[in-house]
Design an enzyme around this catalytic site. Structure first.
Site, PDB file in Angstrom:
ATOM      1  N   THR A   1     -16.071  12.405  -4.651  1.00 33.79           N
ATOM      2  CA  THR A   1     -15.250  13.530  -4.178  1.00 33.79           C
ATOM      3  C   THR A   1     -16.066  14.793  -4.409  1.00 33.79           C
ATOM      4  O   THR A   1     -16.981  14.801  -5.237  1.00 33.79           O
ATOM      5  CB  THR A   1     -13.933  13.639  -4.963  1.00 33.79           C
ATOM      6  OG1 THR A   1     -14.267  13.860  -6.340  1.00 33.79           O
ATOM      7  CG2 THR A   1     -13.115  12.375  -4.849  1.00 33.79           C
TER       8      THR A   1
ATOM      9  N   TRP B   1       8.470  28.597  -3.534  1.00 33.89           N
ATOM     10  CA  TRP B   1       7.126  28.224  -3.116  1.00 33.89           C
ATOM     11  C   TRP B   1       6.836  28.766  -1.714  1.00 33.89           C
ATOM     12  O   TRP B   1       7.657  28.630  -0.810  1.00 33.89           O
ATOM     13  CB  TRP B   1       6.975  26.695  -3.083  1.00 33.89           C
ATOM     14  CG  TRP B   1       6.842  26.100  -4.447  1.00 33.89           C
ATOM     15  CD1 TRP B   1       7.048  26.740  -5.642  1.00 33.89           C
ATOM     16  CD2 TRP B   1       6.483  24.762  -4.766  1.00 33.89           C
ATOM     17  NE1 TRP B   1       6.834  25.881  -6.676  1.00 33.89           N
ATOM     18  CE2 TRP B   1       6.484  24.660  -6.173  1.00 33.89           C
ATOM     19  CE3 TRP B   1       6.151  23.649  -4.015  1.00 33.89           C
ATOM     20  CZ2 TRP B   1       6.174  23.467  -6.826  1.00 33.89           C
ATOM     21  CZ3 TRP B   1       5.849  22.467  -4.653  1.00 33.89           C
ATOM     22  CH2 TRP B   1       5.854  22.372  -6.062  1.00 33.89           C
TER      23      TRP B   1
ATOM     24  N   GLU C   1     -10.513   9.251  -1.337  1.00 34.62           N
ATOM     25  CA  GLU C   1      -9.860   8.137  -2.033  1.00 34.62           C
ATOM     26  C   GLU C   1      -9.101   7.204  -1.084  1.00 34.62           C
ATOM     27  O   GLU C   1      -8.659   6.134  -1.481  1.00 34.62           O
ATOM     28  CB  GLU C   1      -8.853   8.675  -3.068  1.00 34.62           C
ATOM     29  CG  GLU C   1      -9.478   9.370  -4.268  1.00 34.62           C
ATOM     30  CD  GLU C   1      -9.712  10.859  -4.041  1.00 34.62           C
ATOM     31  OE1 GLU C   1      -9.849  11.278  -2.870  1.00 34.62           O
ATOM     32  OE2 GLU C   1      -9.776  11.615  -5.031  1.00 34.62           O
TER      33      GLU C   1
ATOM     34  N   LYS D   1       3.313  30.330  -5.890  1.00 29.54           N
ATOM     35  CA  LYS D   1       4.596  30.256  -6.590  1.00 29.54           C
ATOM     36  C   LYS D   1       5.091  31.673  -6.840  1.00 29.54           C
ATOM     37  O   LYS D   1       4.671  32.341  -7.780  1.00 29.54           O
ATOM     38  CB  LYS D   1       4.445  29.475  -7.894  1.00 29.54           C
ATOM     39  CG  LYS D   1       4.036  28.038  -7.599  1.00 29.54           C
ATOM     40  CD  LYS D   1       3.841  27.199  -8.846  1.00 29.54           C
ATOM     41  CE  LYS D   1       3.345  25.823  -8.438  1.00 29.54           C
ATOM     42  NZ  LYS D   1       1.997  25.525  -8.860  1.00 29.54           N
TER      43      LYS D   1
END
Ligand code: ADP
Length: 549
Positions: free
Chosen positions: A187, A448, A331, A443
């Protein structure tokens, strides 16, 4: 009761042998930047993959389980390495040539690569690293480039073509366990050190079959796919393997990834499909606006890797190119979801589905986990972190040659699902909409705000070339959005006008107060918006920020 079916291991060598025999005349075309591109048939690629395997084993002493790295652009030789290395029982490790050098050094040492196959044009990158790579014994150089950079270094240097010349074009590929490691990809280390994902033969085989299904990319031997997504970015989204299964022709851009050459190769080679991240498509659009060309040969393109702004899809629709939005991760091999609308819809009815991240294929299960740890319903409203599991989804990270597999708690649930770090909702009919990465969500006062929603709305403005929104600290609300905007040439819009435009599609309390014009949005090694850099630039006072009342 046992089944009575044969148990044939799902191996990369089987994909290779199938492609070279059944689709012998399909081609891998590599752009050279010169009058003629370079063409090789699948049969030739197969022959040369066998020759490469012989050379690696007999000349370089590569053994089963040894890691052989590639530092290469997308080209036919890279495809040969893709097949030769796993088929002989060794492990292909694709290196991301755009990673910061410290990360490249970390990755090669962590994987303990013994060999690096490198394109000649990348030796200036590789050579200074080699003194820090004690496990690397051999460098195999392919294609043009000044090789003197390797002079005096403690490695054996080989020429790719000389290594292959005269060797047998058949190889008795070993009958491996399909669960064995075939390839690895790290990654990009957005947070902390990069983590190694190790794909198995089985996962690659099953993933390739899924890539070929109509509900995914669904291409045939009548197609040519322009593989812009790098072979070091999650196996070029599985295309080199998938193409060998069904005979899809490949058009490889090599190092010619700028919008101009991409437009040229599309016009010259007429691919029917292409795959790339949104920033590539934004760049091509600007190129076509400046120098119009007909690219409607590309009936379908796959865009993923980060959220595809709906305005980008609309722009390509107008050029006769249909975009299919896809979501995935290193992944997840990477195919996670693809956004084909349900059967029977047309025109405007399809739109709400096309802009989602799409549906899971049968090999991938998804679930949403709420802030309290509960699994949330698929009602299109309950937002939570996406977790996935499936036959081509990572269950751990590579722990090093002597280490145990790593299963950090923030990446894997107690029952073994992958925690994606992506936040979103799933509709009752199974369509995933991601609102943000968990770490990019803003936030604000207990609510949100989706940075992606603000970016998409801003990028729909005709004078905005690119826009990235990040959370910045705010005394009153905890966090508030900062909008960084790249205007198109000759644009006249000011911040107030942009905010007014945003107000047409976004709730008033979500509108950013802080704005900054930037020459370009910083990008990660795989071309995504690098929000970490923007946050740092803001913290260090490097951005000229205007605060609207
Ligand atoms: P990195 O984490 O370094 O960017 P990956 O290529 O593995 O490397 O990135 C996977 C992540 O990219 C996903 O978790 C998701 O946040 C983002 N992503 C990929 N495709 C999409 C998409 N279609 N829409 C939104 N985000 C996406």
């Amino acid at each position: 009761m046992y089944s009575t079916m044969q148990d044939v291991p799902l191996l990369v060598s089987r994909i290779l042998e199938h492609g070279r025999k059944v689709h012998a005349t399909s081609t891998v075309t590599t752009w050279t930047g010169e009058a003629e591109p370079h063409r090789r048939t699948f049969a030739e690629v197969g022959d040369r993959a066998a020759q490469l395997a012989h050379a690696l084993r007999d000349e370089l002493g590569v053994r089963p389980d040894d890691r052989v790295a590639t530092l290469m652009w997308n080209n036919a030789e890279h495809v040969e390495a893709y097949f030769a290395i796993p088929s002989m029982g060794s492990i292909l490790h694709t290196l991301n040539l755009r990673l910061p050098v410290e990360q490249l050094v970390f990755i090669v040492n962590h994987a303990a690569d013994r060999v690096v196959i490198a394109n000649g044009s990348l030796l200036p990158l590789l050579a200074p690293l080699l003194p820090h790579l004690p496990t690397v014994e051999h460098v195999v150089v392919s294609g043009p480039g000044d090789r003197s950079a390797l002079d005096g270094l403690d490695v054996r240097v080989h020429d790719y073509e000389e290594l292959l010349a005269g060797r047998a074009t058949g190889y008795a590929w070993p009958e491996l366990d399909e669960r064995q490691a075939a390839a690895m990809c790290y990654t990009s280390g957005t947070t902390g050190d990069p983590k190694g994902v190790v794909y198995s033969h089985r996962s690659i085989y099953l993933h390739s079959m899924q890539v070929n299904m109509t509900e995914s990319m669904g291409l045939t031997d009548a197609d040519t796919t322009l593989v812009v997504v790098p072979q070091f970015h999650v196996n070029a989204w599985g295309l080199p393997h998938a193409t060998f299964m069904t005979g899809i022709n490949m058009l490889m851009p090599d190092r010619f990834l700028q919008p101009g050459p991409l437009a040229e190769m599309i016009v010259a080679e007429r691919p029917t499909h292409a795959a790339a991240v949104p920033t590539i498509w934004q760049g091509l659009l600007a190129e076509l606006a400046a120098r119009p060309r007909d690219i409607s040969c590309m009936k379908n393109v796959t865009i993923g890797g980060s959220a595809c702004p709906p305005s980008l899809m609309e722009a390509y629709d107008k050029l006769g190119v249909r975009v299919c939005h896809a979501w995935g991760m290193t992944e997840t091999s990477p195919l996670g979801t693809m956004a084909h609308p349900p059967h029977g819809l047309s025109g405007e009815e399809e739109w709400p589905y096309r802009i989602t991240q799409g549906r899971f294929p049968a090999g991938v299960e998804g679930r949403l986990i709420g802030p309290g740890g509960d699994e949330l319903p698929w009602d299109g409203e309950s937002a939570g972190e996406l977790e996935v599991r499936g036959t081509w989804i990572a269950g751990a990270y590579y722990g090093g040659a002597d280490g145990e597999p790593l299963r950090p708690e923030d990446k894997f649930s107690a029952d073994g699902w992958l925690k994606t770090g992506d936040v979103g909702v799933i509709s009752a009919d199974g369509f995933l909409t991601l609102t943000d990465r968990a770490k990019d969500v803003i936030k604000s006062g207990g609510e949100w705000i989706s940075s992606v929603e603000l970016e998409n709305a801003l990028m729909a403005h005709p004078e905005v070339a690119e826009a990235a929104v990040v959370a910045v600290p705010d005394d009153k609300w905890g966090e508030r959005p900062l909008a960084t905007v790249v205007l198109k040439e000759g644009a006249t819009a000011d911040y107030a006008a942009l905010r007014e435009f945003l107000g047409l599609s976004v709730a008033k309390w979500q509108l950013p107060e802080r704005w900054a014009l930037v020459p370009a949005v910083p990008k990660t090694s795989v071309g995504k918006f690098d929000k970490k850099v923007i946050r740092r630039q803001y913290a260090d006072g490097e951005l000229e920020v205007t605060k609207l009342a």
